[in-house]
Design a protein around this motif. Sequence first.
Motif, mmCIF file in Angstrom:
data_model
loop_
_atom_site.group_PDB
_atom_site.id
_atom_site.type_symbol
_atom_site.label_atom_id
_atom_site.label_comp_id
_atom_site.label_asym_id
_atom_site.label_seq_id
_atom_site.Cartn_x
_atom_site.Cartn_y
_atom_site.Cartn_z
ATOM 1 N N TRP A 177 0.862 -1.300 0.192
ATOM 2 C CA TRP A 177 0.115 0.088 -0.016
ATOM 3 C C TRP A 177 0.878 1.257 -0.099
ATOM 4 O O TRP A 177 1.776 1.430 0.748
ATOM 5 N N GLN A 209 1.600 4.496 1.042
ATOM 6 C CA GLN A 209 1.350 5.692 1.865
ATOM 7 C C GLN A 209 1.777 7.041 1.810
ATOM 8 O O GLN A 209 1.535 8.013 1.861
ATOM 9 N N HIS A 250 -5.356 6.181 5.668
ATOM 10 C CA HIS A 250 -4.531 4.987 6.044
ATOM 11 C C HIS A 250 -5.263 3.577 5.975
ATOM 12 O O HIS A 250 -6.469 3.709 6.323
ATOM 13 N N LEU A 251 -4.544 2.563 5.967
ATOM 14 C CA LEU A 251 -5.172 1.484 5.823
ATOM 15 C C LEU A 251 -5.726 0.959 7.169
ATOM 16 O O LEU A 251 -6.821 0.283 7.146
ATOM 17 N N HIS A 252 -5.122 1.852 8.182
ATOM 18 C CA HIS A 252 -5.848 1.373 9.565
ATOM 19 C C HIS A 252 -6.864 2.579 10.176
ATOM 20 O O HIS A 252 -7.060 2.702 11.401
ATOM 21 N N PHE A 287 -9.720 3.473 5.598
ATOM 22 C CA PHE A 287 -9.699 2.304 4.497
ATOM 23 C C PHE A 287 -9.514 0.918 5.565
ATOM 24 O O PHE A 287 -9.086 0.013 5.061
ATOM 25 N N HIS A 288 -9.768 0.950 6.740
ATOM 26 C CA HIS A 288 -9.896 -0.103 7.743
ATOM 27 C C HIS A 288 -10.718 -1.499 7.345
ATOM 28 O O HIS A 288 -10.549 -2.473 7.562
ATOM 29 N N PHE A 340 -9.087 -3.051 4.565
ATOM 30 C CA PHE A 340 -7.996 -3.863 4.928
ATOM 31 C C PHE A 340 -8.598 -5.257 5.607
ATOM 32 O O PHE A 340 -8.121 -6.137 5.412
ATOM 33 N N ILE A 344 -1.176 -7.221 3.546
ATOM 34 C CA ILE A 344 -0.839 -5.899 3.148
ATOM 35 C C ILE A 344 0.124 -5.363 3.975
ATOM 36 O O ILE A 344 -0.003 -5.242 5.328
ATOM 37 N N THR A 389 2.383 -1.530 4.320
ATOM 38 C CA THR A 389 2.447 -0.278 4.241
ATOM 39 C C THR A 389 3.891 0.482 3.735
ATOM 40 O O THR A 389 4.820 0.196 4.553
#
Length: 804
Positions: free
Chosen positions: A386, A388, A417-419, A422-423, A426, A436, A438
Motif C-alpha cells: 500500500w 502511503q 491509511h489502511l488502519h 480504509f480499515h 484492510f 497488506i 505499508t
Amino acid sequence: MTTWGMGHLLRVLLLVKTQSVLVLPQTRRSMPSECSQITSLLQVSYTSWFLDAFNYAIATDMDVLNLSIGGPDYLDLPFVEKVWEITASNIIMVSAIGNDGPLYGTLNNPADQSDVIGVGGIDYDDHIASFSSRGMSTWEIPHGYGRVKPDVVAYGREIMGSKISSGCKSLSGTSVASPVVAGIVCLLVSVIPEASRKDLLNPASMKQALVEGAAKLSGPNMYEQGAGRVDLLESYEILKSYHPRASIFPSILDYNDCPYSWPFCRQPLYAGAMPVIFNTTILNGMGVIGYIESPPTWHAANEEGNLLSIHFKYPNVIWPWTGYLALHMQIKEEGAQFTGEIEGNVTVKVYSPPAPGETGPRRSTCSLQLKLKVIPTPSRAKRILWDQFHSIKYPPGYIPRDSLDVRNDILDWHGDHLHTNFHIMFNMLRDAGYYIETLGSPLTCFDAQHYGTLLMVDLEDEYFPEEIEKLRYDVINTGLGLIVFAEWYNVDTMVKMRFFDDNTRSWWTPVTGGANIPALNNLLASFGIAFGDKILNGDFSIDGEQSRYASGTNIVRFPAGGFLHSFPLLDSSESGATQNLLLTGSSKEDPAVLGLLTIGDGRVGVYGDSNCLDSSHMVTNCYWLLKKMLDFTSSNIKDPVLFSKFLKRYSPVTTDENQLPSRRTDVNFSTYSSVIGKELICQGDSRFEVWGTKGYNLHVRGRNRRLPGYRGVDLGRGLNSTVENTRPARYRSTREESELSSSRSKYLGGLFNRDEIDMSFLVATRWIVPAGVAASGVLVILSIWRIRQKKRRRRRASGSNRLA
C-alpha cells in the motif's frame, strides 16, 4: 484554526479549580460572558479566545481544566503550544476526543495530544458510542504510525445534565463524557493532601492512574476504547501508594488478544516484510522534563526471540511529561519458514532532574511486553504493498473531500491509511487471504519482486523521476502488478471551492483535487494511460454488482490490447454541465472509468473513483471489484465479465496533450509535498537495509543465513547484500538514463538497452569486458604480426625472381 463546539455553553469550556474537593458545575469558574454568549449561539470558536482562557487558567493556578471542544487542525501551533504550556504548568487537561465516529482517524485536537487526557464515549451497555471518534492519531503519517487514542472512555450517551436556564435534560456526546472524567480527576486530586499534591500529581501521573486503573471492555479495539472504561476506585488505589515513575502506554502488545490488539492481531509478522510499527506513549510522572538514559533494549524470552529485529525511535527530550517510543519490527531472513510465537519485553530507562530537596536525579525503568505471532513468508501473489507516501491530508493544506456530494465535511483529514478510513478494506483483504504492507517512503524503497501488486489509492502528491522510472521497470520487467484508484481533478471546480477563513483571515483554495491527476498521468504515461478532468457521478452494475460512482474521473488515454469499461455517467464539472445539455442521445459517448491491461511481464488496472473503498463517505463498496482486479494483477486470473472480448480495445484511446488536466500555477505545492523540493530518501518505514539511502539499485539474490535450529531460506531476488548511499544506478533520471544508454551503445556495440541489463550482466562485466578487451588486443597484435610476416615473404619472393 476554527474549532467546532460539541455541546452547549455549559459543556463548551469548563474551567474547574479544586482545593481538596470537586467543585460542581454550579460553582465552577466560568468564561467571560461575552465569549460565552457567542460560543453558545454559534458553536464555533477561534484560537485567540482559547489563548485568553488558557492564560487565565495559568494565572489562577488551576488544577484541572476540561475542554469539550475540538477540531482537526493539530498544526495550529499557537493553540498546540499553549496547550503544552498549560500542561507544563502542571494543569491536568481533560478533553473530548470528538463526535466524528464511527469513522476512524477522526481524533480531535487537543485530545489527540499525548500530554492531554483524551476521552471517548460509551453507552450504559458498555458499547462504544457510535458518535465517539476513533483513532489512531494521524500526526505521524506518512512515515510513522499513529498513537493509541482515546486514553479512556466514559459514559457519554443520555447523561442527565442541567439546562442553561433551569431544570435537567438528557445530553449525549464526548463533550459529556469528558466532564465526567474531569470530575473523576477532581475527586482523585482531592484525596491527596494539599501539601504534597503538586509533588505527586501532574498530567502524567494522573494519566497513569486512569489508564492503569481502567477496565478493558470486551469487543472494542485499542483505537476505539484506549485503556478502557475509567474506574474511579481502581485509580484511587493506584494513587494512594503512588511514587513518581515513568511508564509506557499501552504496556503490552499481544497478538493473541483480538480484537483489542487490532490491527496487529489481524496480520502476523513474517520475514521480508516492511517493518511493522507500534507507536507507544512514554508517561513520565517524575518531572515535566525527562531524558532517555540509554537506548531501549529488547529482551527475548527464548531463542525464537532472536529472530526478531527491532529498531527504536524516540525523542531526545521528554516534554511536557510525555514522549513517544516507536518500535519498528522485522523478522530476520532466517525466520522465513518459522511458525510460532515470539515473546519478550522492551525496557527503556528514563531520568528526570531532582525535585526540590533531592540530591540526585529521579530514575525509572519502563517495560513494554510483546507477544507476537510469526508465520512463514507468504507467496508473492498474496502480498500487497500500500502506497502511503504519496498521500497528502489536511492539515496543513486545504485538501478537499473526495466526494463532492458531501457538504458537511469539506476536508480530507482522516489520514487515508489502511488502519483509519480504509480499515474495512484492510479487514476484507485479510479475510480474502491477502497480506497488506505499508510503504511510507518513495517507490524506490521497496523490492518489487516480493510483491504481487502495488496498490495506489487516492494519492495527492507528486513523484520523483526515479520513482517513475523504477515503477515502469518493475511492472514491465519484474512482473509487478499495479492497481490505481484515482479521484476527481478539475481546476475550475477547485477555484469555485475557494473560501475566506475568518480565523486565519485569509483565502483558502484547494491545493489539488480529490487526487493529483497530473502527477498520476506522469506516472502512468509509460503505460499509455491517462485520466481526464471530468467529475462523474451515477450508478452502474457489472455482473449484477451495483456500484455508485461518486465524483470520480474518466480515462482519456488507454493502449490497444487492453480492456476498457465505459458507463453512462453524468459529468458534474463546470464544463461538463454544459456538455450534458448539448450532447444527448447517440451523440453522447459514455466515459471510460475502468481499464485492465497486460504490459510486459506485469499487469495494470486503473479505476477513476476511490470512494467505494473509503469508509468515510462510502455509498456502496466495490470490494468485489478490487478482489477481481487483484486476481488479475497478482495471479493473472481473468474474470470473464471484466475481460469480455467485446471490451477489448483494438485501437488506442488517445487525446491531445493540451487536453490533459494541468497543474495549478497559483499554488506553492512544495509547502505540502514530500517530493517537490525534497530529497529522495528511504525513511524508517522501509526495510532496514535501505534506511537513509535512495533505495534498491541492484537486484541480487538474498543471502541464506540461519540461526541454530532454523533452516536458511532464500527469500528470492531483490534483498541487497549491500546498499549504496548514492542514487541507484538503475533508477537515474530520464536525462541521465539517455546519456547512460548512449554510452552503453558506444562501448557495448548497442547490444543491450537499459531494460535488458540485469544483475548477472552487471556482475559479469566486471571480468568479461576486461577479458574481452585483452583478448581483442591479443588478436589485433597477432593480426599485425601475420600481416608483417606475409609482407616479408612477398619481399623475399620478389627478390628471388629478380635474381633469377
